[in-house]
Design a protein around this motif. Structure first.
Motif, PDB file in Angstrom:
ATOM      1  N   ALA A 135      50.378  29.834  47.852  1.00 21.41           N
ATOM      2  CA  ALA A 135      49.917  30.933  48.424  1.00 21.41           C
ATOM      3  C   ALA A 135      49.817  32.418  47.770  1.00 21.41           C
ATOM      4  O   ALA A 135      48.753  32.890  48.217  1.00 21.41           O
ATOM      5  N   TRP A 136      50.574  32.459  46.883  1.00 21.23           N
ATOM      6  CA  TRP A 136      50.505  33.680  46.023  1.00 21.23           C
ATOM      7  C   TRP A 136      49.323  33.479  45.146  1.00 21.23           C
ATOM      8  O   TRP A 136      48.641  34.571  44.927  1.00 21.23           O
ATOM      9  N   ALA A 137      48.933  32.374  44.564  1.00 21.25           N
ATOM     10  CA  ALA A 137      47.782  32.188  43.815  1.00 21.25           C
ATOM     11  C   ALA A 137      46.660  32.365  44.437  1.00 21.25           C
ATOM     12  O   ALA A 137      45.479  32.977  44.028  1.00 21.25           O
ATOM     13  N   VAL A 138      46.556  32.241  45.922  1.00 21.90           N
ATOM     14  CA  VAL A 138      45.365  32.272  46.624  1.00 21.90           C
ATOM     15  C   VAL A 138      45.149  33.809  46.813  1.00 21.90           C
ATOM     16  O   VAL A 138      44.118  34.001  46.849  1.00 21.90           O
ATOM     17  N   ALA A 139      46.054  34.479  47.176  1.00 21.20           N
ATOM     18  CA  ALA A 139      46.124  36.161  47.393  1.00 21.20           C
ATOM     19  C   ALA A 139      46.172  36.812  45.952  1.00 21.20           C
ATOM     20  O   ALA A 139      46.859  37.931  46.319  1.00 21.20           O
ATOM     21  N   PHE A 140      46.212  36.334  44.962  1.00 26.63           N
ATOM     22  CA  PHE A 140      46.369  36.989  43.567  1.00 26.63           C
ATOM     23  C   PHE A 140      45.778  38.395  43.618  1.00 26.63           C
ATOM     24  O   PHE A 140      46.466  39.181  43.251  1.00 26.63           O
ATOM     25  N   ARG A 141      44.354  38.401  43.898  1.00 27.59           N
ATOM     26  CA  ARG A 141      43.889  39.520  43.968  1.00 27.59           C
ATOM     27  C   ARG A 141      44.185  40.572  44.782  1.00 27.59           C
ATOM     28  O   ARG A 141      44.198  41.986  44.458  1.00 27.59           O
ATOM     29  N   GLU A 142      44.628  40.188  45.845  1.00 30.22           N
ATOM     30  CA  GLU A 142      44.916  41.153  46.795  1.00 30.22           C
ATOM     31  C   GLU A 142      46.412  41.733  46.567  1.00 30.22           C
ATOM     32  O   GLU A 142      46.714  42.793  46.747  1.00 30.22           O
ATOM     33  N   THR A 143      47.387  41.053  45.810  1.00 36.60           N
ATOM     34  CA  THR A 143      48.534  41.646  45.839  1.00 36.60           C
ATOM     35  C   THR A 143      48.870  42.127  44.580  1.00 36.60           C
ATOM     36  O   THR A 143      49.707  43.201  44.382  1.00 36.60           O
ATOM     37  N   GLY A 144      47.859  42.128  43.571  1.00 40.31           N
ATOM     38  CA  GLY A 144      47.852  42.978  42.355  1.00 40.31           C
ATOM     39  C   GLY A 144      48.985  42.736  41.520  1.00 40.31           C
ATOM     40  O   GLY A 144      49.703  41.776  41.468  1.00 40.31           O
ATOM     41  N   ILE A 171      52.168  44.115  41.625  1.00 42.35           N
ATOM     42  CA  ILE A 171      53.405  43.932  42.365  1.00 42.35           C
ATOM     43  C   ILE A 171      53.554  42.587  42.884  1.00 42.35           C
ATOM     44  O   ILE A 171      54.493  42.215  42.725  1.00 42.35           O
ATOM     45  N   GLY A 172      52.406  41.845  43.336  1.00 44.06           N
ATOM     46  CA  GLY A 172      52.586  40.571  43.678  1.00 44.06           C
ATOM     47  C   GLY A 172      52.885  39.714  42.566  1.00 44.06           C
ATOM     48  O   GLY A 172      53.572  38.640  42.538  1.00 44.06           O
ATOM     49  N   TYR A 173      52.113  40.160  41.117  1.00 45.24           N
ATOM     50  CA  TYR A 173      52.487  39.134  39.855  1.00 45.24           C
ATOM     51  C   TYR A 173      53.976  39.464  39.420  1.00 45.24           C
ATOM     52  O   TYR A 173      54.478  38.443  39.069  1.00 45.24           O
ATOM     53  N   GLY A 174      54.518  40.623  39.694  1.00 42.20           N
ATOM     54  CA  GLY A 174      55.767  40.779  39.167  1.00 42.20           C
ATOM     55  C   GLY A 174      56.926  40.054  40.354  1.00 42.20           C
ATOM     56  O   GLY A 174      57.600  39.273  39.788  1.00 42.20           O
ATOM     57  N   GLY A 175      56.394  40.024  41.364  1.00 39.22           N
ATOM     58  CA  GLY A 175      57.341  39.176  42.500  1.00 39.22           C
ATOM     59  C   GLY A 175      57.130  37.785  42.137  1.00 39.22           C
ATOM     60  O   GLY A 175      58.524  37.046  42.396  1.00 39.22           O
ATOM     61  N   ALA A 176      56.149  37.170  41.866  1.00 37.34           N
ATOM     62  CA  ALA A 176      55.788  35.890  41.463  1.00 37.34           C
ATOM     63  C   ALA A 176      56.640  35.405  40.361  1.00 37.34           C
ATOM     64  O   ALA A 176      57.250  34.526  40.099  1.00 37.34           O
TER      65      ALA A 176
END
Length: 131
Positions: free
Chosen positions: A80-89, A91-96
């Motif tokens: 799910a994170w990989a699908v929303a990779f561009r939207e999370t930026g 911050i999402g990368y650090g969370g993952a």
């Protein structure tokens, strides 16, 4: 909510309940009734049961099943994170990355505790002596 929006659901639920009641009623009326000795026995593909069906399994089977479910669900979250990779930026990368790091630490802990060891302790000692 108006009643005009609700009536299809009521109609659908009524049809489903009537269908279930009809199938159960026909099964009761048309079904066979017999009381042979083997009626209560579990069906084992034509093989006559020899022993008690309730066998004790090692807790490791259940542990591996639970670990599989846990890591499978974590793979779903990473997907799910990989699908929303561009939207999370970033911050999402650090969370993952944090999430994956926690997974790695948990896997190392389970490995150290011996949750993934299937070899019996006696055989493990003999193997370590041979090395």
């Amino acid at each position: 909510m108006q009643s005009t929006e609700f009536w299809p659901f009521v109609l659908y639920a009524g049809i489903v309940l009537a269908l279930v009641a009809g199938i159960l009623g026909l099964s009761y009326i048309l079904g066979q009734r017999h009381g042979e000795k083997a009626t209560g026995e579990p069906f084992e593909s034509g093989i006559v049961p020899v022993d008690f069906a309730r066998l004790r399994f090692s807790a490791k089977f259940y542990l591996v099943a639970v670990l599989f479910v846990i890591f499978d669900m974590e793979a779903v979250f990473i997907f799910a994170w990989a699908v929303a990779f561009r939207e999370t930026g970033w911050i999402g990368y650090g969370g993952a990355l944090t999430f994956i790091a926690i997974l790695v630490v948990a896997l190392i802990y389970e490995w150290r505790v011996g949750a993934l060891d299937w070899q019996p302790q006696e055989r493990k000692r003999q193997t370590s002596r041979q090395l």
